[in-house]
Design an enzyme around this catalytic site. Sequence first.
Site, mmCIF file in Angstrom:
data_model
loop_
_atom_site.group_PDB
_atom_site.id
_atom_site.type_symbol
_atom_site.label_atom_id
_atom_site.label_comp_id
_atom_site.label_asym_id
_atom_site.label_seq_id
_atom_site.Cartn_x
_atom_site.Cartn_y
_atom_site.Cartn_z
ATOM 1 N N CYS A 158 24.185 -11.338 -32.307
ATOM 2 C CA CYS A 158 23.858 -9.878 -31.494
ATOM 3 C C CYS A 158 25.103 -9.098 -31.835
ATOM 4 C CB CYS A 158 23.883 -10.322 -30.344
ATOM 5 S SG CYS A 158 22.441 -11.450 -29.957
ATOM 6 N N ALA A 160 26.122 -5.548 -32.605
ATOM 7 C CA ALA A 160 26.360 -4.152 -32.527
ATOM 8 C C ALA A 160 27.153 -4.049 -31.268
ATOM 9 C CB ALA A 160 25.141 -3.292 -32.530
ATOM 10 N N CYS A 295 29.557 -10.961 -20.980
ATOM 11 C CA CYS A 295 30.457 -10.133 -20.215
ATOM 12 C C CYS A 295 29.933 -10.251 -18.652
ATOM 13 C CB CYS A 295 30.863 -8.731 -20.590
ATOM 14 S SG CYS A 295 29.206 -7.761 -21.450
#
Length: 771
Positions: A158, A160, A295
């Site tokens: 993933c 980008a 995150c």
Amino acid sequence: GGGVFQGWAGGYPEIVKENELFERYYRELGIVPAGEWGAFMAALREPLPATLRITGYRSHAKEILHCLKEKYFKELQNLEVDGQKVEMPQSLSWYPEELAWHTNLSRKILRKSPQLEKFHQFLVSETECGNISRQEAVSMIPPLLLNVNPHHKILDMCAAPGSKTAQLIEMLHADMNVPFPKGFVIANDVDNKRCYLLVHQAKRLNSPCIMVVNHDASSIPNLQIDVDGRKEVLFYDRILCDVPCSGDGTMRKNIDVWKKWTTQNSLQLHGLQLRIATRGVEQLAEGGRMVYSTCSLNPIENEAVIASLLEKSQGALELADVSSELPGLKRMPGITKWKVMLKDGQWFEEWKDVPSNRQTQIRPTMFPVKDEEKLKAMNLERCLRILPHHQNTGGFFVAVLIKKSPMPWNKRQPKVHQKLPQRTGDTEVTAANSDNSSECITEEPTLAENEESKTMKELQNSDTEQSKKEGVCGPPPSKKMKLFGFKEDPFVFLPEDDPLFLPIQKFYALDPSFPKMNLLTRTQEGKKRQLYMVSKELRNVLLNNSEKMKVINTGIKVWSRNSDGEQFGCAFRLAQEGIYTLYPFIHARIISVCIEDVKILLTQENPFLSKFSSETQKKVKDMAMGSIVLKYDPDPEKPDDLQCPIVLCGWQGKTSLRAFVPKNERLHYLRMMGVEVFKAKRKEEESESKTEEEVQHRLAQTEEGMDVEDKERDLVTKMEAEIGEESSQSPVESSAMEVENKIEDLDQSSKNANSHVSQESKDADTSNVKD
């Protein structure tokens, strides 16, 4: 915040940094050590420091670091803006070789004093050249823990907007003397639009070893490669699995998370995160390493996913102990006990407590493992939790997994693939998801499926063989529709006997070892305008998987057609993007220049030969007109001069010598040589009508039409416009660092519509953030 920090929160003045449910949830889970809750919440309310990373593999990294410390940082000492003393930038203690720094200077402050504006322009220009990346500190951790070597095959699932991908590319090119490392990075993203941002990021690093593809990470296809004439499944040595997440670790940067936070976001993403991680470990080679990161601070997205993956791996996976890696990084251990909470505040400690009407929202895999022995064997404390108040960062979670043997559901090989030689014992089975969104089942294919697969395989093989003969790697059939108005062109490798290559080989006296089979174009018909180059390993991947891969971009430009060139013996001039890859193979048309010559080449548009040193004039005198290589080698006896080599593309005319170098790169080299470029840049913007960059662009543009780069540039511009930040800025102020900020802002909005998001979360108001 106030004072120095004003401006960071621009655009969000109405948001109150309070969320009672957030506090209740994380207090109850005990993710923060006793006595530190106040410091934790205070840190979350402070703006995030800006962090930057110097591109580490370049010989110029040391020069840039020297320039930063000795020139720009020294100018910041004792500087005051609005009565506030400017805080000095600090290096991140845990990042190797002082190549990452953080600063509390906001963009608004950067423009308030001439010294700061110079520093700002330095950052802008070096970012556009690819020498500096603006990247959040915690986001730098996963690539470092992957332990990448130049021979590794890497998948970024993933990827980008691409700051971690850029780190991975750097690691492949750790030795600048090797033009083609054996490893490569396949960078994937589900969102087609974001793939072009990925291209934009990766291309700053000019690597022939990166390929950008567009797939749903949870079902990314197995690829095949040719190994000594046999087809083998491609397994990756390293996989970065930085999954979409609720992003509550980014509250300092994405302030609207305060308002939108709810436990629902994590519950909706858990299944998707587990499917992506499962797909990752299936494609990991034995002995390989996968880093899973978010995150987010929520165990539902973190330890619950890892525990579930470890449980169903039945010993095939283990958590690596990375406590001795990245010394200086303050981290908390992973947690082993947690509860699940609904958005209405209702808690559940075990799956059996969940009422049937809630069992679509809450899944069994979200709960901690009850069996104490099993739990102990998992070593969940080896996960890393980064808390914002410990080192003034965002919140983050990282787990490093090692694959010891094939996944249990991959051990039985389906009949269809029995003839495939297996390097690791893994097979091309995609784990099916059972109704609990996570457990994988294995079924023998039915007879009808076998026949269908067999026919498909024969068809595919004949197509592939045909395309291999022609060297054409077209886009997959499903990609005939235009994406954002751009139809992806095929990748066409130059045939071995292509008459186009002979004059190039002769003109530049290319070494016999030059891998001409790796040259490709993006057009099947008409004149070939640009020649690109990929590594041998990526060529192998392209040729064997064109039917199943949606490739957005790969390769670096090495030659461009020049209509005037044919009269000089070669229709193709060298392109600066690919010069560091090409240079080791070129044996003719190289002119060594001194540092004064380099300054003339970079500051004057088309200087007469008489302006150069007598040595350079002598060398040029006997050389035919056309494209040339200009090489500067540092003199160790002159330590005050630039101490890293420079290779520039140039053009020798009848009476002049010019460098074909993009403007930002030109400014970079001048800055490294100690030439003051601040005023020069202003002057250029006001009065220069034809920069070298424009001349070069026009040469390419008139002949090429629109290649992938133009599409990507257009798309980036369009996306920036969509975000609505001021577009009236001068090129100096429209910072590449700001572009990245826009990209990150876009990150949030585009993730909501992202087709990654599983069915159960489509109706939810969730903000899936991935740094």
